[in-house]
Design an enzyme around this catalytic site. Structure first.
Site, PDB file in Angstrom:
ATOM      1  N   GLY A 110     -17.572   7.644  -3.122  1.00  0.00           N
ATOM      2  CA  GLY A 110     -16.333   7.740  -3.899  1.00  0.00           C
ATOM      3  C   GLY A 110     -16.181   6.554  -4.844  1.00  0.00           C
ATOM      4  O   GLY A 110     -17.181   6.018  -5.346  1.00  0.00           O
ATOM      5  N   ASN A 111     -14.939   6.101  -5.060  1.00  0.00           N
ATOM      6  CA  ASN A 111     -14.635   4.998  -5.986  1.00  0.00           C
ATOM      7  C   ASN A 111     -15.512   3.771  -5.736  1.00  0.00           C
ATOM      8  O   ASN A 111     -15.870   3.051  -6.658  1.00  0.00           O
ATOM      9  CB  ASN A 111     -13.174   4.556  -5.824  1.00  0.00           C
ATOM     10  CG  ASN A 111     -12.193   5.567  -6.393  1.00  0.00           C
ATOM     11  OD1 ASN A 111     -12.570   6.434  -7.182  1.00  0.00           O
ATOM     12  ND2 ASN A 111     -10.941   5.485  -5.975  1.00  0.00           N
ATOM     13  N   ALA A 112     -15.837   3.508  -4.461  1.00  0.00           N
ATOM     14  CA  ALA A 112     -16.596   2.300  -4.133  1.00  0.00           C
ATOM     15  C   ALA A 112     -18.089   2.592  -3.917  1.00  0.00           C
ATOM     16  O   ALA A 112     -18.953   1.968  -4.534  1.00  0.00           O
ATOM     17  CB  ALA A 112     -15.989   1.650  -2.896  1.00  0.00           C
ATOM     18  N   GLY A 113     -18.392   3.543  -3.047  1.00  0.00           N
ATOM     19  CA  GLY A 113     -19.781   3.800  -2.650  1.00  0.00           C
ATOM     20  C   GLY A 113     -20.696   4.235  -3.779  1.00  0.00           C
ATOM     21  O   GLY A 113     -21.846   3.791  -3.889  1.00  0.00           O
ATOM     22  N   LYS A 144       0.854  -1.196   0.000  1.00  0.00           N
ATOM     23  CA  LYS A 144       0.000   0.000   0.000  1.00  0.00           C
ATOM     24  C   LYS A 144       0.880   1.232   0.000  1.00  0.00           C
ATOM     25  O   LYS A 144       2.023   1.189   0.466  1.00  0.00           O
ATOM     26  CB  LYS A 144      -0.867   0.026   1.265  1.00  0.00           C
ATOM     27  CG  LYS A 144      -2.114   0.858   1.118  1.00  0.00           C
ATOM     28  CD  LYS A 144      -3.192   0.062   0.420  1.00  0.00           C
ATOM     29  CE  LYS A 144      -4.474   0.831   0.242  1.00  0.00           C
ATOM     30  NZ  LYS A 144      -5.572  -0.086  -0.113  1.00  0.00           N
TER      31      LYS A 144
HETATM   32  N1  GLU Z   1      -7.272   0.114  -3.525  1.00  0.00           N
HETATM   33  C1  GLU Z   1      -7.985  -1.094  -3.772  1.00  0.00           C
HETATM   34  C2  GLU Z   1      -8.011  -1.971  -2.543  1.00  0.00           C
HETATM   35  O1  GLU Z   1      -7.870  -1.511  -1.425  1.00  0.00           O
HETATM   36  C3  GLU Z   1      -7.454  -1.804  -4.999  1.00  0.00           C
HETATM   37  C4  GLU Z   1      -6.033  -2.229  -4.888  1.00  0.00           C
HETATM   38  C5  GLU Z   1      -5.468  -2.746  -6.202  1.00  0.00           C
HETATM   39  O2  GLU Z   1      -6.197  -2.792  -7.162  1.00  0.00           O
HETATM   40  O3  GLU Z   1      -4.291  -3.075  -6.205  1.00  0.00           O
HETATM   41  O4  GLU Z   1      -8.265  -3.136  -2.627  1.00  0.00           O
END
Ligand code: GLU
Length: 423
Positions: free
Chosen positions: A220-223, A106
């Site tokens: 956001g990206n998910a919600g 991360k």
């Molecule tokens: N950020 C997303 C997660 O927390 C995707 C991570 C990725 O695709 O490598 O799973």
């Protein structure tokens, strides 16, 4: 940050619980309690007014026994190393549970992207890649989007890396726009995977999703995509949604197109106006009398302070780390099914893996192929978690879906480390 809510301590605590139940080898446990590599960088960035500002960034490779590190990059004002470490651990369990050949990593940069223009964001994105050098790479550690980062940022980062490498290297990063090596279906894959988990969980809870009311924390990206997909695919009604500014609730249900419009024009879904709609805070949203709540924003949203007030039958953790271990226990005592983050939101990294495979092959799949393969993997993971829970139940140990999922994932990583001779 209080000790109790330090996400990395929470990640370690969750691992310890699973390690004890499964009788994990002590050396393996020790190796899995800490990240393999932590990199801290200071990134000089040319700002719009000509000045140069220094930004602090991180990249943590937690474990790569099963393949190259994988995990997003967050741009957030309250980013910190402990959160990034926790998120990298969760990525390790996420890729292992999905059984894709990648490890966990991360990244994060302390910044406020809402106060930065595209020029500054591009300079920061390129600067981050330059600062990291060979720390990332298609065969070492492959980043992706996360909180407040997006496909455009991934495109800049891929471009910078390719320039340094002297050749095109699409596979260095995932979550790119489809025009530059991105995969069909990646943009809404986190939500799509979450909806497959919801479908399976509803079967388990004997809940008819067509009659279900859902509240979503985060847009956001998910919600945002969870809202769209939940209403389109399952026929459920989304009655509440929020973002960092606050939320809105309407018993009759909210209109997705109108909400997206309000968010785009006024900056927050809380500005949504309709007959019967009322404002709710982020805290109130989680306590609404609904069937399903989907925390899809940040970590530590359901804690021992509010877990007791949750009325939903299913908690679907689309964010990373939204429920603390204490809250997890309270929910399970109340008979609420709490589906863990690293299963629910695994759709993002699974399609990221598909994107990486497509980049390596230079051969691209249709959206239908992507969704089909995603469904297969997510449903298999769900079944693995349920089988693990059942196995321990038969020996008299009652464990939560989270601990069951941990056991599956940790076992896979430990086996890979053993086979590689790491312990
Ligand atoms: N950020 C997303 C997660 O927390 C995707 C991570 C990725 O695709 O490598 O799973």
């Amino acid at each position: 940050m209080t000790e109790e809510l330090d996400p990395f301590k929470i990640a370690q605590q969750e691992l310890d619980t699973a390690a004890e139940v499964m009788g994990l080898d002590k050396t393996a446990h020790g190796l899995l309690r800490e990240p393999k590599r932590t990199v801290i960088v200071n990134i000089p960035v040319r700002m719009h007014d000509g000045s140069v500002k220094l930004f602090n960034g991180f990249r943590v490779l937690y474990n790569d026994a099963r393949g190259p590190g994988k995990g997003g990059i967050r741009f957030h004002p309250s980013e910190n190393l402990d959160t990034v470490k926790a998120l990298s651990a969760w990525m390790t369990w996420k890729t292992a549970l999905a059984d894709i050949p990648m490890g966990g990593a991360k990244g994060g940069v302390i910044c406020n992207p809402k106060e930065m223009d595209d020029y500054e964001l591009e300079n920061l994105s390129r600067g981050y890649v330059r600062a990291l050098g060979n720390v990332i790479g298609p065969k070492t550690d492959v980043p992706a989007p996360d909180v407040y980062t997006n496909p455009q940022i991934m495109a800049w980062m891929m471009d910078e890396y390719s320039k340094i490498a002297g050749h095109e290297e699409f596979g260095v990063i995932t979550g790119k726009p489809v025009e530059v090596g991105g995969s069909e279906g990646r943009f809404d894959s986190t939500a799509m995977g979450g909806m497959y988990v919801l479908r399976e969980t509803a079967k388990l809870a004997k809940m008819d999703l067509k009659k279900a009311k859902i509240a979503i924390q985060g847009f956001g990206n998910a919600g945002k995509f969870a809202f769209d997909i939940a209403t389109r695919l399952s026929g459920a009604t989304v009655v509440a949604v929020s973002d960092s500014e606050g939320g809105v609730y309407s018993e009759k249900g909210l209109d997705y197109a109108k909400l997206s419009d309000v968010k785009g024009k006024k900056g927050s879904v809380s500005e949504y106006e309709a007959k019967g709609a009322e404002k709710v805070s982020n805290e109130e949203l989680l306590e609404l009398d609904v069937d399903v709540i989907i925390p899809a924003a940040l970590e530590n949203q359901i804690t021992d302070a509010n877990a007791d007030k949750i009325k939903a039958k299913i908690v679907l953790e689309l964010a990373n780390g939204p429920v603390t271990p204490e809250a997890d226990e309270i929910l399970s005592e109340k008979g609420i099914i709490d589906m863990p983050d690293f299963l629910v939101n695994s759709g993002g990294v699974i399609v990221s893996y598909f994107e990486w495979v497509q980049n390596m092959y230079g051969y691209y799949w249709t959206q239908e192929e992507v969704y089909g393969k995603l469904d297969t993997i997510v449903t298999r993971s769900f079944k693995d978690v349920m089988a693990s829970q059942k196995k321990y139940k038969s020996t008299g140990k009652k464990i939560s879906p989270r601990t069951a999922a941990y056991i599956v994932a940790v076992d896979r990583v430990a086996k890979a480390m053993k086979l590689r001779g790491w312990y």
